[in-house]
Design an enzyme around this catalytic site. Structure first.
Site, PDB file in Angstrom:
ATOM      1  N   GLN A   1       0.954  -1.190   0.110  1.00 25.46           N
ATOM      2  CA  GLN A   1      -0.157   0.019  -0.188  1.00 25.46           C
ATOM      3  C   GLN A   1       0.740   1.122  -0.081  1.00 25.46           C
ATOM      4  O   GLN A   1       0.257   2.282  -0.274  1.00 25.46           O
ATOM      5  CB  GLN A   1      -0.846   0.054   1.328  1.00 25.46           C
ATOM      6  CG  GLN A   1      -1.805  -1.187   0.918  1.00 25.46           C
ATOM      7  CD  GLN A   1      -2.977  -0.905   1.966  1.00 25.46           C
ATOM      8  OE1 GLN A   1      -2.992  -0.322   2.915  1.00 25.46           O
ATOM      9  NE2 GLN A   1      -3.762  -2.292   2.048  1.00 25.46           N
TER      10      GLN A   1
ATOM     11  N   ASP B   1       0.324   0.732   8.594  1.00 26.10           N
ATOM     12  CA  ASP B   1      -0.721   0.075   8.120  1.00 26.10           C
ATOM     13  C   ASP B   1      -0.768   0.559   6.705  1.00 26.10           C
ATOM     14  O   ASP B   1      -0.225  -0.108   5.835  1.00 26.10           O
ATOM     15  CB  ASP B   1      -2.173   0.587   8.893  1.00 26.10           C
ATOM     16  CG  ASP B   1      -3.442  -0.043   8.183  1.00 26.10           C
ATOM     17  OD1 ASP B   1      -3.478  -1.086   7.487  1.00 26.10           O
ATOM     18  OD2 ASP B   1      -4.606   0.321   8.691  1.00 26.10           O
TER      19      ASP B   1
ATOM     20  N   HIS C   1      -7.993  -7.761  11.823  1.00 23.32           N
ATOM     21  CA  HIS C   1      -8.712  -6.678  11.637  1.00 23.32           C
ATOM     22  C   HIS C   1     -10.047  -6.616  12.354  1.00 23.32           C
ATOM     23  O   HIS C   1     -10.607  -7.757  12.282  1.00 23.32           O
ATOM     24  CB  HIS C   1      -9.268  -6.161  10.217  1.00 23.32           C
ATOM     25  CG  HIS C   1      -7.985  -5.675   9.559  1.00 23.32           C
ATOM     26  ND1 HIS C   1      -7.721  -6.464   8.014  1.00 23.32           N
ATOM     27  CD2 HIS C   1      -6.964  -5.046   9.636  1.00 23.32           C
ATOM     28  CE1 HIS C   1      -6.730  -5.854   7.434  1.00 23.32           C
ATOM     29  NE2 HIS C   1      -6.124  -5.018   8.400  1.00 23.32           N
TER      30      HIS C   1
ATOM     31  N   HIS D   1      -7.086  -2.399  14.735  1.00 28.02           N
ATOM     32  CA  HIS D   1      -8.284  -1.198  14.807  1.00 28.02           C
ATOM     33  C   HIS D   1      -9.524  -1.872  15.551  1.00 28.02           C
ATOM     34  O   HIS D   1     -10.919  -1.973  15.092  1.00 28.02           O
ATOM     35  CB  HIS D   1      -8.758  -1.269  13.031  1.00 28.02           C
ATOM     36  CG  HIS D   1      -7.982  -0.986  12.144  1.00 28.02           C
ATOM     37  ND1 HIS D   1      -7.029   0.157  12.108  1.00 28.02           N
ATOM     38  CD2 HIS D   1      -7.755  -1.767  10.897  1.00 28.02           C
ATOM     39  CE1 HIS D   1      -6.309   0.145  11.130  1.00 28.02           C
ATOM     40  NE2 HIS D   1      -6.582  -0.964  10.291  1.00 28.02           N
TER      41      HIS D   1
ATOM     42  N   GLU E   1     -12.999  -1.778  12.443  1.00 26.22           N
ATOM     43  CA  GLU E   1     -12.667  -0.484  11.832  1.00 26.22           C
ATOM     44  C   GLU E   1     -13.551   0.496  11.569  1.00 26.22           C
ATOM     45  O   GLU E   1     -13.489   1.659  11.580  1.00 26.22           O
ATOM     46  CB  GLU E   1     -11.562  -0.933  10.691  1.00 26.22           C
ATOM     47  CG  GLU E   1     -11.058   0.376  10.166  1.00 26.22           C
ATOM     48  CD  GLU E   1     -10.046   0.032   8.909  1.00 26.22           C
ATOM     49  OE1 GLU E   1      -9.886  -1.235   8.730  1.00 26.22           O
ATOM     50  OE2 GLU E   1      -9.322   1.185   8.612  1.00 26.22           O
TER      51      GLU E   1
ATOM     52  N   TYR F   1      -1.520 -10.194   2.556  1.00 25.40           N
ATOM     53  CA  TYR F   1      -2.693 -10.919   1.969  1.00 25.40           C
ATOM     54  C   TYR F   1      -2.711 -10.866   0.500  1.00 25.40           C
ATOM     55  O   TYR F   1      -3.358 -11.460  -0.048  1.00 25.40           O
ATOM     56  CB  TYR F   1      -4.195 -10.253   2.602  1.00 25.40           C
ATOM     57  CG  TYR F   1      -4.383  -8.819   2.197  1.00 25.40           C
ATOM     58  CD1 TYR F   1      -4.885  -8.425   1.013  1.00 25.40           C
ATOM     59  CD2 TYR F   1      -3.968  -7.767   3.219  1.00 25.40           C
ATOM     60  CE1 TYR F   1      -5.170  -7.309   0.754  1.00 25.40           C
ATOM     61  CE2 TYR F   1      -4.502  -6.470   2.974  1.00 25.40           C
ATOM     62  CZ  TYR F   1      -5.079  -6.219   1.900  1.00 25.40           C
ATOM     63  OH  TYR F   1      -5.428  -4.929   1.574  1.00 25.40           O
TER      64      TYR F   1
HETATM   65 ZN   LIG Z   1      -4.860  -3.456   7.825  1.00 22.40          ZN
END
Ligand SMILES: [Zn+2]
Length: 456
Positions: free
Chosen positions: A60, A323, A235, A272, A238, A120
């Site tokens: 990310q 994150d 997670h 989260h 969130e 993932y």
């Molecule tokens: Zn995450």
């Protein structure tokens, strides 16, 4: 290794004239206060423990800053996720290695000495498995090899697109495993860990929406055959939509349901745990699990506020994570964790938690300790038997000039955006010297090449 520091943060107190000694494996064998420097190397400033980054999705990094223009309707976590899925579709193994390597250099420079990679992105661009089921995981290990950061690798179990075992959508095909293929992935990851240095592994059911209760139980059974103490990350709560969907499906809120149905214990990290009522907050604190707080990402995605003051008042343990990589800085995570509380409560020094305590010291030492726990990697202290993961702050920087012992960590966290981390040691070896990584130019060039391809 022998290192002498005029000032060092040991636990939650600053000590003077501290001599650190470590063996060849990078374990601290002696930590002596009021010592003589002798033949030890002199630290160029105050020494603090490195922070374990408890939650990272390396790929990310490539979309930081890329989802900040408003779309047609209200932008939210869910519209951001659509942008992320579009970028995911292009990622090759080479891209992942290049981007993770650059990211890990940035993490080291900012003071993260270990990263829990919640991984993932498993399969090829067409959604089919690679010949080696751990091809993408292996690229994370390559990035770790190139940079020297410690790794807790967390292969993610991702099965469904929503509660009630909804079939995954086209944007999710690269993530999906069934129980058998997940077992094979875990076995391959164990081999990577055995061949690597300063790394371990755990499991990560993605969330209660992407993994059913049965599939989480099956993954825990698979894990038990491989390790008795490996971490378990998830997670958890969130988004309010996630809480509402969970209530519709299970008749309970996500944290409530998890606590009622699993033995949540200190091996768990609840990432989260944003939307908790007081009973859930109390339950997580009592379980000994770590709350994984990703302040800047939670702010960027409009998630909500973690109930930090209530949680810490109940002796809850927390870790921080970068994150979505919109910020790669433990200082910024911690500063905004505190500022979020101040803005909500219209008070100052909220997370210092007791009179006379330094907010910066409390935040730093708790994040170091909670991060290490979440990674299954010691106690996050500079103490005998722990790994020598430490940062030397720049003692010559004007912001640290004539600073009293008790306020060094406050200057580190609350004095602005100059990076005060000068040198970084991981497992007894210097990875950053005078703000430089020995391979940073080559790594940055590879990153630029990958970004050109991904954004073309
Ligand atoms: Zn995450």
């Amino acid at each position: 290794m022998k290192l002498f520091a005029e000032q060092a943060l040991l636990g939650d107190s600053w000590q003077r004239r501290v001599l650190f000694e470590a063996d060849d494996r990078g374990r601290l064998t002696a930590v002596t206060c009021d010592a003589q420097a002798g033949d030890a190397e002199l630290a160029a400033g105050p020494v603090v423990p490195g922070i374990s980054n408890a939650h990272s999705h390396a790929f990310q990094r490539a979309m930081a800053g890329y989802a900040e223009s408003r779309g047609d309707g209200d932008d939210s976590f869910w519209t951001w996720r659509d942008t992320m899925y579009r970028m995911v579709a292009k990622f090759t193994p080479d891209d992942l290695e290049a981007i993770a390597s650059q990211l890990y250099v940035e993490m080291l420079k900012s003071g993260y000495t270990r990263v829990a990679e919640f991984h993932y992105l498993h399969h090829d661009t067409d959604g089919k498995a690679f010949a080696d089921p751990a091809e993408m995981s292996a690229r994370i290990f390559c990035a770790v090899d190139q940079t020297g950061i410690g790794l807790t690798h967390l292969p993610v179990l991702y099965r469904f697109s929503g509660f009630g075992a909804t079939a995954p959508g086209s944007g999710q095909q690269r993530f999906v495993h069934d129980s058998d293929s997940y077992g094979r992935l875990l076995e391959a990851v164990v081999k990577l860990v055995r061949a690597g240095r300063n790394c371990n592994f755990g499991i990560a059911p993605h969330s209660l929406r992407a993994a059913s209760g049965e599939s989480i139980s099956a993954a825990l059974e698979q894990l038990e055959k491989l390790s008795e103490d490996a971490p378990v990350h998830i997670h958890i709560a969130e988004q309010m939509k996630e809480v509402e969907d969970c209530q519709s499906h299970y008749g309970a809120r996500p944290v409530e349901w998890l606590l009622d149905n699993f033995d949540v214990n200190p091996r768990w990290c609840l990432v989260h745990a944003t939307h908790m009522n007081p009973g859930e907050t109390e339950g997580v604190a009592r379980s000994g699990a770590v709350a994984g707080i990703c302040t800047t990402t939670e702010a960027n995605l409009g998630d909500g506020f973690f109930p930090a003051e209530t949680f810490l008042a109940r002796e809850g343990r927390f870790a921080i994570g970068s994150d979505s990589q919109i910020s790669v800085s433990p200082v910024e995570e911690l500063r905004w964790l505190e500022y979020g509380q101040r803005l909500q409560k219209q008070r100052r020094t909220v997370l210092a938690m007791q009179s006379g305590a330094s907010t910066g010291t409390q935040l730093w030492s708790r994040a170091a300790s909670g991060g290490a726990q979440a990674c299954g990697a010691g106690r996050g202290l500079l103490a005998v038997g722990e790994q020598a993961d430490l940062l030397v702050l720049d003692g010559a920087h004007p912001l640290l000039c004539e600073v009293e012992n008790s306020t060094i960590t406050d200057s580190l966290v609350f004095s602005g955006n100059h990076n005060l981390v000068r040198d970084v040691m991981v497992a007894g070896r210097w990875m950053i010297r005078e703000r430089q990584h020995s391979s940073e130019q080559r790594i940055a060039a590879n990153y630029a090449r990958a970004m050109r391809r991904l954004r073309s």
